[in-house]
Write an enzyme that holds these catalytic residues in place. Sequence first.
Site, PDB file in Angstrom:
ATOM      1  N   ASP A 203      13.357  -3.319  68.052  1.00  0.00           N
ATOM      2  CA  ASP A 203      13.928  -2.086  67.493  1.00  0.00           C
ATOM      3  C   ASP A 203      12.802  -1.083  67.229  1.00  0.00           C
ATOM      4  OD1 ASP A 203      12.852  -3.592  65.408  1.00  0.00           O
ATOM      5  OD2 ASP A 203      14.216  -2.784  63.912  1.00  0.00           O
ATOM      6  N   HIS A 524      14.667  -9.088  74.195  1.00  0.00           N
ATOM      7  CA  HIS A 524      15.364  -8.072  73.400  1.00  0.00           C
ATOM      8  C   HIS A 524      14.289  -7.103  72.884  1.00  0.00           C
ATOM      9  CE1 HIS A 524      18.926  -6.715  71.117  1.00  0.00           C
ATOM     10  NE2 HIS A 524      18.024  -6.287  70.250  1.00  0.00           N
ATOM     11  N   ASP A 569      17.327 -16.246  77.823  1.00  0.00           N
ATOM     12  CA  ASP A 569      16.482 -15.111  78.211  1.00  0.00           C
ATOM     13  C   ASP A 569      17.401 -13.954  78.598  1.00  0.00           C
ATOM     14  OD1 ASP A 569      14.337 -13.543  78.926  1.00  0.00           O
ATOM     15  OD2 ASP A 569      14.208 -14.370  80.954  1.00  0.00           O
ATOM     16  N   GLU A 578      14.078 -11.887  70.983  1.00  0.00           N
ATOM     17  CA  GLU A 578      13.452 -10.615  70.600  1.00  0.00           C
ATOM     18  C   GLU A 578      11.937 -10.815  70.471  1.00  0.00           C
ATOM     19  OE1 GLU A 578      15.382  -8.603  67.331  1.00  0.00           O
ATOM     20  OE2 GLU A 578      14.125  -6.815  67.554  1.00  0.00           O
TER      21      GLU A 578
HETATM   22  O1  G3I Z   1      17.522 -17.716  53.455  1.00  0.00           O
HETATM   23  C1  G3I Z   1      18.554 -18.383  54.185  1.00  0.00           C
HETATM   24  C2  G3I Z   1      18.573 -19.841  53.843  1.00  0.00           C
HETATM   25  O2  G3I Z   1      18.911 -19.989  52.488  1.00  0.00           O
HETATM   26  C3  G3I Z   1      19.594 -20.522  54.743  1.00  0.00           C
HETATM   27  O3  G3I Z   1      19.559 -21.891  54.512  1.00  0.00           O
HETATM   28  C4  G3I Z   1      19.259 -20.269  56.212  1.00  0.00           C
HETATM   29  C5  G3I Z   1      20.291 -20.883  57.146  1.00  0.00           C
HETATM   30  O4  G3I Z   1      20.706 -20.014  58.166  1.00  0.00           O
HETATM   31  O5  G3I Z   1      19.237 -18.884  56.415  1.00  0.00           O
HETATM   32  C6  G3I Z   1      18.268 -18.206  55.647  1.00  0.00           C
HETATM   33  O6  G3I Z   1      18.328 -16.848  55.922  1.00  0.00           O
HETATM   34  C7  G3I Z   1      17.862 -16.423  57.184  1.00  0.00           C
HETATM   35  C8  G3I Z   1      16.772 -15.405  56.954  1.00  0.00           C
HETATM   36  O7  G3I Z   1      16.322 -14.907  58.200  1.00  0.00           O
HETATM   37  C9  G3I Z   1      15.574 -15.969  56.212  1.00  0.00           C
HETATM   38  O8  G3I Z   1      14.846 -16.842  56.993  1.00  0.00           O
HETATM   39  C10 G3I Z   1      19.004 -15.810  57.944  1.00  0.00           C
HETATM   40  O9  G3I Z   1      19.972 -16.785  58.256  1.00  0.00           O
HETATM   41  C11 G3I Z   1      18.501 -15.146  59.200  1.00  0.00           C
HETATM   42  O10 G3I Z   1      19.524 -14.397  59.790  1.00  0.00           O
HETATM   43  C12 G3I Z   1      17.348 -14.229  58.894  1.00  0.00           C
HETATM   44  O11 G3I Z   1      16.800 -13.806  60.117  1.00  0.00           O
HETATM   45  C13 G3I Z   1      16.008 -12.640  60.086  1.00  0.00           C
HETATM   46  C14 G3I Z   1      16.629 -11.589  61.009  1.00  0.00           C
HETATM   47  O12 G3I Z   1      15.767 -10.480  61.086  1.00  0.00           O
HETATM   48  C15 G3I Z   1      17.995 -11.120  60.543  1.00  0.00           C
HETATM   49  O13 G3I Z   1      17.916 -10.469  59.333  1.00  0.00           O
HETATM   50  C16 G3I Z   1      14.633 -13.027  60.592  1.00  0.00           C
HETATM   51  O14 G3I Z   1      13.997 -13.881  59.640  1.00  0.00           O
HETATM   52  C17 G3I Z   1      13.782 -11.793  60.815  1.00  0.00           C
HETATM   53  O15 G3I Z   1      12.579 -12.173  61.448  1.00  0.00           O
HETATM   54  C18 G3I Z   1      14.532 -10.785  61.681  1.00  0.00           C
HETATM   55  O16 G3I Z   1      13.756  -9.654  61.746  1.00  0.00           O
HETATM   56  C19 G3I Z   1      14.236  -8.617  62.590  1.00  0.00           C
HETATM   57  C20 G3I Z   1      14.416  -7.389  61.723  1.00  0.00           C
HETATM   58  O17 G3I Z   1      15.483  -7.612  60.816  1.00  0.00           O
HETATM   59  C21 G3I Z   1      14.671  -6.139  62.551  1.00  0.00           C
HETATM   60  N1  G3I Z   1      13.670  -5.995  63.562  1.00  0.00           N
HETATM   61  C22 G3I Z   1      13.583  -7.145  64.455  1.00  0.00           C
HETATM   62  C23 G3I Z   1      13.217  -8.384  63.692  1.00  0.00           C
HETATM   63  C24 G3I Z   1      13.059  -9.593  64.599  1.00  0.00           C
HETATM   64  O18 G3I Z   1      14.263 -10.077  65.092  1.00  0.00           O
HETATM   65  O1  9MR Z   2      18.449  -4.725  68.189  1.00  0.00           O
HETATM   66  C1  9MR Z   2      18.570  -5.256  66.888  1.00  0.00           C
HETATM   67  C2  9MR Z   2      17.441  -6.223  66.613  1.00  0.00           C
HETATM   68  O2  9MR Z   2      16.201  -5.540  66.654  1.00  0.00           O
HETATM   69  C3  9MR Z   2      17.642  -6.940  65.309  1.00  0.00           C
HETATM   70  O3  9MR Z   2      16.694  -7.957  65.135  1.00  0.00           O
HETATM   71  C4  9MR Z   2      19.019  -7.542  65.259  1.00  0.00           C
HETATM   72  C5  9MR Z   2      19.325  -8.219  63.935  1.00  0.00           C
HETATM   73  O4  9MR Z   2      19.211  -7.399  62.868  1.00  0.00           O
HETATM   74  O5  9MR Z   2      19.997  -6.567  65.470  1.00  0.00           O
HETATM   75  C6  9MR Z   2      19.886  -5.946  66.731  1.00  0.00           C
HETATM   76  O6  9MR Z   2      20.863  -4.961  66.838  1.00  0.00           O
HETATM   77  C7  9MR Z   2      22.157  -5.428  67.115  1.00  0.00           C
HETATM   78  C8  9MR Z   2      23.034  -5.229  65.890  1.00  0.00           C
HETATM   79  O7  9MR Z   2      22.568  -6.007  64.821  1.00  0.00           O
HETATM   80  C9  9MR Z   2      24.455  -5.608  66.251  1.00  0.00           C
HETATM   81  N1  9MR Z   2      24.924  -4.851  67.388  1.00  0.00           N
HETATM   82  C10 9MR Z   2      24.104  -5.026  68.600  1.00  0.00           C
HETATM   83  C11 9MR Z   2      22.652  -4.673  68.341  1.00  0.00           C
HETATM   84  C12 9MR Z   2      21.792  -5.019  69.556  1.00  0.00           C
HETATM   85  O8  9MR Z   2      22.310  -4.542  70.694  1.00  0.00           O
END
Ligand code: G3I
Ligand code: 9MR
Length: 602
Positions: A203, A524, A569, A578
């Site tokens: 993103d 991604h 992939d 991603e």
């Molecule tokens: O904290 C809970 C834990 O209690 C639970 O047992 C576990 C089981 O699923 O989940 C834990 O939460 C997770 C959290 O990360 C903490 O590790 C969520 O499920 C999981 O969805 C979350 O993922 C994060 C993701 O964003 C969605 O928010 C990733 O760590 C994080 O690296 C990722 O970062 C994204 C940014 O939001 C946007 N930019 C891209 C980036 C990489 O994908």
């Molecule tokens: O592209 C977004 C990615 O960078 C984030 O890690 C991810 C989770 O927050 O979300 C992606 O965006 C998606 C959105 O959450 C849901 N609709 C589709 C988007 C990607 O095409």
Amino acid sequence: MKNTVTAWVAGFASLALVACSGNGPDESDAEVVSNGNDSDVNQVEPRIRINQVGFLPGAAKLAVVPDEGDGRFSVLDAETGEPVLTGDLSIAAVWAPADQQVRIADFSDLTEPGEYRLRVPGLGESQVFRIQPEAYRSLNDAALKAFYFNRASTELLPEHAGQWARPAGHPDTEVEIHPSAATEDRPAGTIVSAPKGWYDAGDFNKYIVNSGITMHALLSAYEHFPAYYAAQDLTIPESGEGGAPDILHESWWNLEWMLEMQDPYDGGVYHKLTTARFADAVMPHTTDATRYMVAKGTEATLNFAATMAMASRVYAPYDEVFGEVSERMLAAAKDAWEWAEANPDVRYDQNAMNEVYDPDVVTGAYSNANIDLVRAWAATELYLTTGDREWREQVDLERMTVGIPSWSNSGGLLWMSLAGHLDQLADADRTLVEGRFQTLGDGLLAQVRGSAWRLGMNVPGDFFWGSNSYALNQAMMLIQAYRLSENREYLDAAHKKMDYVLGRNPTGYSFVTGFGLQQVMDPHHRVSYADDIEDPVPGFVLGGPHNSVQDDCGADEYPSNLPALSFIDHWCSYSTNEVAINWNAPLVYVTGALQALTADER
Ligand code: G3I
Ligand code: 9MR
């Protein structure tokens, strides 16, 4: 998807490969042999999983093979087909995350640089693999260059970016204060400027919490291996300027942005600079959605304090090049600390925020980080930079253990920084640091040994979003244990984690764009998706297999629901496919460390 295995292997197809006769050594030990006898041409067996980028000569060298064949293996010179080593495969065992019976071929005794194949009689032969003194150097260059490719607010010129040249995106000189961040001095709608920085991931947004851990790995890489990085030429616009190393030039691009994320009126730091929703899969310069400064908070402010305190000492020798920044960064760190002391628990809660303010913000949350640990990290960096005992007293080190770093867990970061500055520590603290890393290292070694893949990562919970960064951060911590003890087993275990990321894994992919024989092609990553160039932007490690489906693909699209196989992939799979700066940073640290630490073996 382009499968480069075919092209690579075709080059060797005409070679007559010579089978080993089986006059091998006793159980379990591999030994070097001079030649073999019966000849036969074998098929490439893709299920032989091996590091596809290369092995350093002194490294542990393993391949994982299906439980087929007669229990023997040999390594052949790829050019001549002559066997150079034979051995016995390990006893078959199951690695629960992939639920397959596998055996290990251990050919660590082979140290001679060259190109080889592994042959398992009755099964087939591996792709060609390499032993090279510089096995990780170009990977380290590319992993760092990936940050340049993710720069916001600047045009990437062909002389630096090659075919991935692109127009400037996101100037970020007119960023709107979101109502969640409004204060008297900066009411909602105020326009502020915070250009530069790196896009977080696939993103285009910029998040302070994730920048903190990223900067720690990059600045540690330089602090620990200054000579290695001084010699590096990344071909970025600032390369060579003022005699400063490129890793510091590249990191400065992000630090400049981070400095603008601090509210000058009170020292608090905004959680993120973001659009309200994620952009479509388009090139950066084609988007013009409003960018907002969102919500000041304790997590971001302490991450900022830690990063600036650390950067202050790292950049001090280069004040003339970067413009007297070290004092400025230290002052910024202290102001941030003060804000956090006055606001110790202002957590970022996006859902709650969206109930109150408009517009809703639905981009990356980076919430629920452990505040105590990031506070301890900030105090530790302030202590190491200033030498002032009052900061050391803020941390109850005796009661803390070392964790594997992640954006939500800063505990490991402070231990790593302490380990890098043993000479500044009191004896008791030194002992504590050495003991903690030994405990951590031994625990990780036990997991590696106990795993059928000699990897660790033995339970489903190890395959969270960004699991490849877990492997890399474990490797980074093993390297700290090695630096403190010089116990080679720790370094070998770090190599094994690199192997996993580079192809010795059940998916068969090398998870770094542009590297390996079976390459990932559809990350991604908005730029890679939208740029009309077949090859993705190189040097990025993907998140990796994830134990639950949290994306747009649908569970049925995954090849398996086993954690280590849950990877696609494809653009839709943002929870496995991603890229992200906090995942690339330990890739930089580990590849550079493995090169630098083995320099005297060449
Ligand atoms: O904290 C809970 C834990 O209690 C639970 O047992 C576990 C089981 O699923 O989940 C834990 O939460 C997770 C959290 O990360 C903490 O590790 C969520 O499920 C999981 O969805 C979350 O993922 C994060 C993701 O964003 C969605 O928010 C990733 O760590 C994080 O690296 C990722 O970062 C994204 C940014 O939001 C946007 N930019 C891209 C980036 C990489 O994908
Ligand atoms: O592209 C977004 C990615 O960078 C984030 O890690 C991810 C989770 O927050 O979300 C992606 O965006 C998606 C959105 O959450 C849901 N609709 C589709 C988007 C990607 O095409």
